[in-house]
Design a protein around this motif. Structure first.
Motif, PDB file in Angstrom:
ATOM      1  N   GLN A   1       0.785  -1.244   0.000  1.00 17.44           N
ATOM      2  CA  GLN A   1       0.000   0.000   0.000  1.00 17.44           C
ATOM      3  C   GLN A   1       0.810   1.283   0.000  1.00 17.44           C
ATOM      4  O   GLN A   1       0.432   2.250  -0.631  1.00 17.44           O
ATOM      5  CB  GLN A   1      -0.926   0.017   1.222  1.00 17.44           C
ATOM      6  N   THR A   2       1.882   1.332   0.805  1.00 16.84           N
ATOM      7  CA  THR A   2       2.647   2.568   0.940  1.00 16.84           C
ATOM      8  C   THR A   2       4.110   2.228   0.731  1.00 16.84           C
ATOM      9  O   THR A   2       4.533   1.195   1.254  1.00 16.84           O
ATOM     10  CB  THR A   2       2.472   3.159   2.365  1.00 16.84           C
TER      11      THR A   2
ATOM     12  N   ARG B   1      -3.000   2.919   8.794  1.00 17.11           N
ATOM     13  CA  ARG B   1      -1.834   3.786   8.627  1.00 17.11           C
ATOM     14  C   ARG B   1      -1.867   4.927   9.651  1.00 17.11           C
ATOM     15  O   ARG B   1      -0.870   5.253  10.283  1.00 17.11           O
ATOM     16  CB  ARG B   1      -1.814   4.339   7.199  1.00 17.11           C
ATOM     17  N   THR B   2      -3.062   5.505   9.818  1.00 14.62           N
ATOM     18  CA  THR B   2      -3.214   6.583  10.809  1.00 14.62           C
ATOM     19  C   THR B   2      -2.949   6.054  12.224  1.00 14.62           C
ATOM     20  O   THR B   2      -2.232   6.671  13.012  1.00 14.62           O
ATOM     21  CB  THR B   2      -4.646   7.161  10.729  1.00 14.62           C
TER      22      THR B   2
ATOM     23  N   PHE C   1       2.644  -2.715   4.155  1.00  9.22           N
ATOM     24  CA  PHE C   1       2.062  -3.775   3.333  1.00  9.22           C
ATOM     25  C   PHE C   1       1.249  -4.688   4.210  1.00  9.22           C
ATOM     26  O   PHE C   1       1.488  -4.818   5.413  1.00  9.22           O
ATOM     27  CB  PHE C   1       3.109  -4.495   2.478  1.00  9.22           C
ATOM     28  N   ILE C   2       0.254  -5.296   3.574  1.00  8.98           N
ATOM     29  CA  ILE C   2      -0.769  -6.002   4.342  1.00  8.98           C
ATOM     30  C   ILE C   2      -0.880  -7.441   3.854  1.00  8.98           C
ATOM     31  O   ILE C   2      -1.064  -7.673   2.658  1.00  8.98           O
ATOM     32  CB  ILE C   2      -2.123  -5.274   4.161  1.00  8.98           C
ATOM     33  N   LEU C   3      -0.734  -8.375   4.764  1.00  4.99           N
ATOM     34  CA  LEU C   3      -0.933  -9.785   4.405  1.00  4.99           C
ATOM     35  C   LEU C   3      -2.266 -10.242   5.000  1.00  4.99           C
ATOM     36  O   LEU C   3      -2.458 -10.174   6.216  1.00  4.99           O
ATOM     37  CB  LEU C   3       0.195 -10.668   4.961  1.00  4.99           C
ATOM     38  N   CYS C   4      -3.164 -10.695   4.133  1.00  6.08           N
ATOM     39  CA  CYS C   4      -4.490 -11.107   4.585  1.00  6.08           C
ATOM     40  C   CYS C   4      -4.579 -12.622   4.488  1.00  6.08           C
ATOM     41  O   CYS C   4      -4.678 -13.187   3.393  1.00  6.08           O
ATOM     42  CB  CYS C   4      -5.562 -10.451   3.729  1.00  6.08           C
ATOM     43  N   HIS C   5      -4.494 -13.248   5.662  1.00  2.83           N
ATOM     44  CA  HIS C   5      -4.357 -14.708   5.709  1.00  2.83           C
ATOM     45  C   HIS C   5      -5.703 -15.414   5.840  1.00  2.83           C
ATOM     46  O   HIS C   5      -6.613 -14.931   6.517  1.00  2.83           O
ATOM     47  CB  HIS C   5      -3.506 -15.125   6.910  1.00  2.83           C
ATOM     48  N   TYR C   6      -5.729 -16.597   5.244  1.00  2.00           N
ATOM     49  CA  TYR C   6      -6.896 -17.474   5.337  1.00  2.00           C
ATOM     50  C   TYR C   6      -6.364 -18.850   5.758  1.00  2.00           C
ATOM     51  O   TYR C   6      -5.563 -19.443   5.041  1.00  2.00           O
ATOM     52  CB  TYR C   6      -7.561 -17.539   3.958  1.00  2.00           C
ATOM     53  N   TYR C   7      -6.763 -19.291   6.932  1.00  2.00           N
ATOM     54  CA  TYR C   7      -6.312 -20.588   7.454  1.00  2.00           C
ATOM     55  C   TYR C   7      -7.482 -21.565   7.361  1.00  2.00           C
ATOM     56  O   TYR C   7      -8.364 -21.555   8.229  1.00  2.00           O
ATOM     57  CB  TYR C   7      -5.900 -20.469   8.920  1.00  2.00           C
ATOM     58  N   PRO C   8      -7.513 -22.405   6.307  1.00  2.00           N
ATOM     59  CA  PRO C   8      -8.639 -23.335   6.185  1.00  2.00           C
ATOM     60  C   PRO C   8      -8.624 -24.358   7.326  1.00  2.00           C
ATOM     61  O   PRO C   8      -7.579 -24.574   7.934  1.00  2.00           O
ATOM     62  CB  PRO C   8      -8.367 -24.047   4.852  1.00  2.00           C
TER      63      PRO C   8
ATOM     64  N   SER D   1      -0.698  -6.004   9.179  1.00  2.00           N
ATOM     65  CA  SER D   1      -0.199  -4.804   8.489  1.00  2.00           C
ATOM     66  C   SER D   1       1.209  -4.519   8.993  1.00  2.00           C
ATOM     67  O   SER D   1       1.408  -4.250  10.182  1.00  2.00           O
ATOM     68  CB  SER D   1      -1.089  -3.604   8.777  1.00  2.00           C
ATOM     69  N   PHE D   2       2.167  -4.573   8.082  1.00  2.00           N
ATOM     70  CA  PHE D   2       3.575  -4.421   8.447  1.00  2.00           C
ATOM     71  C   PHE D   2       4.040  -3.018   8.111  1.00  2.00           C
ATOM     72  O   PHE D   2       3.818  -2.541   6.998  1.00  2.00           O
ATOM     73  CB  PHE D   2       4.435  -5.428   7.685  1.00  2.00           C
ATOM     74  N   PHE D   3       4.695  -2.375   9.068  1.00  2.00           N
ATOM     75  CA  PHE D   3       5.229  -1.031   8.842  1.00  2.00           C
ATOM     76  C   PHE D   3       6.709  -1.134   8.535  1.00  2.00           C
ATOM     77  O   PHE D   3       7.523  -1.430   9.412  1.00  2.00           O
ATOM     78  CB  PHE D   3       4.947  -0.139  10.054  1.00  2.00           C
ATOM     79  N   LYS D   4       7.012  -0.891   7.283  1.00  2.00           N
ATOM     80  CA  LYS D   4       8.388  -0.994   6.799  1.00  2.00           C
ATOM     81  C   LYS D   4       8.347  -0.509   5.360  1.00  2.00           C
ATOM     82  O   LYS D   4       7.456  -0.867   4.605  1.00  2.00           O
ATOM     83  CB  LYS D   4       8.795  -2.471   6.836  1.00  2.00           C
TER      84      LYS D   4
END
Ligand code: OGA
Ligand code: NI
Length: 375
Positions: free
Chosen positions: A169-170, A195-196, A226-233, A318-321
């Motif tokens: 994202q950023t 982000r805010t 950047f954002i990792l959106c996980h799905y754990y079946p 959401s990772f800030f880096k």
């Protein structure tokens, strides 16, 4: 959970002991389905394929689980208006970052309906028609929207029971049309709000470190998301694998949204402690880069996600880096203002690029990622 003798789990699971097993071919075939673990499950598997078996003893046999401990829960209500509440929150954050590297926040300013809709949106993506989902599947680092299963699939000692859609994202966001329609609006709204909140928490961290409140927000290397959106079946054989292997995050900070399923654990004083879901809260954790620049005043700790028979579980990290060329080139090292004769630097100066290269090369192997940077 206490795991018993090491040899029981290891029996027959070491790929090196069986010359007929072609692990690379199995991984490749799985990756080429472009449908992830969810696709495997939809195809009707009742046993998990061998590539998911966790034979690495270091990862499975770390220690016991302790249910009496719990990750600190910090109330951010009115910290912008009431200075004594702010001082209180900063003091709690300071202790949490030193002792746990993890805490949960409530009254953080993001409405519960936004959090719930984000979880629903990510679920809609992973559960939509396979033909549509497949079109997003990629390991192309140039893409700002990537759907994949296991980010370091080809490097890790074993795969995790997890699929992910990532949004970079950023500083340079994707075009809205690149974001899957089923979650587009909420991903954009959620990213902005996180982000805010990230800026607010970086301010509180700066204060907790005794620095100027804007210190961390002024670091170019931390100004990225950047954002990792996980799905754990659901997993048919949860005792044989993990949702996410034991690891630390390579970010400065991570803000995590989890649903109500549970399964996330953090390693605290050599015990695995459950991070209990609290509806409406967010989990905050320190990443390796913040541990490095704070010279270990704040700690980046191991965490993992168990697999379960029940599911799916959804989480959004959401990772800030800032991994853009500009952010990645910035020198990172222990903050000079924090150093003294009694507290000399324990890390050398490096760049974000170097830290990341080491992290990605090693994959989720359970080893400590700051080791090469220690003096
Ligand atoms: C991660 C992570 C935890 C979770 O993405 O780094 O630790 O609950 N996720 O999915
Ligand atoms: Ni993590």
């Amino acid at each position: 959970m206490v795991l018993t003798s090491t040899s029981e789990l290891d029996l027959g699971l070491d790929p090196n002991k069986d010359s007929t097993y072609d692990r690379t071919a199995e991984i490749k075939a799985f990756d080429e389905t472009k449908l992830g673990v969810k696709g495997l499950l939809d195809s009707g598997v009742t046993k998990i394929p061998r590539m998911f078996h966790s034979s690495n003893l270091d990862l499975t046999h770390t220690s016991e689980t302790d249910s009496n401990l719990s990750v600190p829960l910090i109330n951010l209500k009115d910290i912008g208006k009431n200075s004594s509440l702010r001082v209180q929150a900063v003091a709690q954050i300071q202790i949490a970052c030193k002792e746990w590297g993890f805490f949960q926040v409530v009254n953080h300013g993001i409405g519960v309906e936004v959090l719930d809709e984000m979880i629903c949106g990510i679920r809609r993506f992973h559960e939509q028609d396979a033909d549509v989902r497949k079109t997003f599947y990629t390991r192309d680092n140039n893409k700002k929207v990537r759907y994949f299963s296991n980010g370091s699939l080809y490097r890790d000692p074993f795969a995790n029971w997890r699929d992910t859609i990532a949004f970079f994202q950023t500083p340079d966001p994707p075009n809205p049309e690149e974001i899957p329609a089923v979650c587009r609006d909420i991903v954009i709204e959620y990213s902005k709000k996180i982000r805010t909140l990230g800026h607010t928490i970086f301010q509180l961290f700066s204060e907790a470190l005794g620095l100027h409140p804007s210190y961390l927000n002024e670091l170019a290397s931390a100004d990225g998301q950047f954002i990792l959106c996980h799905y754990y079946p659901p997993c048919p054989e949860p005792e044989l694998t993990f949702g996410t292997s034991k690891h630390t995050d390579t970010s400065f900070m991570t803000i995590l949204l989890q649903d109500q399923m549970g399964g996330l654990q953090v390693l605290h004083e050599n015990q695995w402690v459950d991070v209990h879901p609290v509806h409406g809260s967010l989990v905050v954790n320190i990443g390796d880069l913040l541990q490095l620049i704070t010279n270990d005043m704040f700690i980046s700790v191991y965490h993992r996600v168990l697999s379960r028979h029940i599911g799916p579980r959804i989480s959004v990290a959401s990772f800030f880096k800032n991994s853009s060329p500009q952010g990645a080139a910035e020198v990172v090292g222990p903050i000079k203002e924090l150093l003294s004769e009694e507290n000399p630097a324990i890390y050398r100066d490096t760049t974000l690029k170097e830290v990341m290269a080491h992290y990605f090369e090693k994959g989720l192997d359970g080893n400590y990622s700051l080791q090469p940077f220690r003096l």
